[in-house]
Design a protein around this motif. Sequence first.
Motif, PDB file in Angstrom:
ATOM      1  N   UNK A   1     -13.717   6.521  -9.938  1.00 54.19           N
ATOM      2  CA  UNK A   1     -12.770   5.678 -10.005  1.00 54.19           C
ATOM      3  C   UNK A   1     -12.408   5.000 -11.442  1.00 54.19           C
ATOM      4  N   UNK A   2     -11.399   4.908 -11.902  1.00 57.62           N
ATOM      5  CA  UNK A   2     -11.355   4.014 -13.229  1.00 57.62           C
ATOM      6  C   UNK A   2     -11.575   2.566 -12.817  1.00 57.62           C
ATOM      7  N   UNK A   3     -12.100   1.807 -13.720  1.00 57.07           N
ATOM      8  CA  UNK A   3     -12.304   0.522 -13.399  1.00 57.07           C
ATOM      9  C   UNK A   3     -11.293  -0.354 -12.792  1.00 57.07           C
TER      10      UNK A   3
ATOM     11  N   UNK B   1       0.923  -1.233   0.153  1.00 55.38           N
ATOM     12  CA  UNK B   1       0.074   0.006  -0.047  1.00 55.38           C
ATOM     13  C   UNK B   1       0.848   1.231  -0.053  1.00 55.38           C
ATOM     14  N   UNK B   2       0.210   2.409  -0.473  1.00 52.61           N
ATOM     15  CA  UNK B   2       0.998   3.743  -0.478  1.00 52.61           C
ATOM     16  C   UNK B   2      -0.194   4.628  -0.452  1.00 52.61           C
TER      17      UNK B   2
ATOM     18  N   UNK C   1      -5.701   6.827  -1.208  1.00 54.17           N
ATOM     19  CA  UNK C   1      -5.159   5.682  -0.547  1.00 54.17           C
ATOM     20  C   UNK C   1      -5.135   4.392  -1.619  1.00 54.17           C
ATOM     21  N   UNK C   2      -3.810   3.817  -1.706  1.00 52.81           N
ATOM     22  CA  UNK C   2      -3.756   2.812  -2.776  1.00 52.81           C
ATOM     23  C   UNK C   2      -3.319   1.388  -2.131  1.00 52.81           C
TER      24      UNK C   2
ATOM     25  N   UNK D   1     -12.209  -0.849  -5.815  1.00 55.16           N
ATOM     26  CA  UNK D   1     -12.105  -1.827  -4.888  1.00 55.16           C
ATOM     27  C   UNK D   1     -10.552  -1.722  -4.164  1.00 55.16           C
ATOM     28  N   UNK D   2      -9.433  -1.140  -4.860  1.00 54.72           N
ATOM     29  CA  UNK D   2      -8.453  -1.018  -4.456  1.00 54.72           C
ATOM     30  C   UNK D   2      -7.958   0.472  -3.865  1.00 54.72           C
TER      31      UNK D   2
END
Length: 121
Positions: free
Chosen positions: A60-62, A17-18, A82-83, A66-67
Amino acid sequence: QVQLVESGGGLVQAGGSLRLSCAASGRTFSSYTMGWFRLAPGKEREFVSAVSWSGGWTYYTDSVKGRFTISIDSIKNTVYLQMNSLKPEDTAVYYCAFTHSRPIAPTPDYWGQGTQVTVSS
């Protein structure tokens, strides 16, 4: 003029995550939209995510649904991305965007300088 200062990029392993941050300063506006684009080598610039100043609208792009989670602190004029569950294909330079006079995509009013995100496999 609006200045955008990004932070939070770096190198992370796949699955990690970043959190990217982008602070806007300069002129103030009663309403605006902030978001993120990314540019990977050999690919076209991609509109990743955006949020309205109130937080009431998000995009959000597809490939990141969810991430990734976008949020905004309108008091600080700061947007966060948040990634989670990062994949090697998320590797790119991520650019913060700010717009008040036109749709954020494809060409916002202002761009940040970009921050590198590298996801190793």
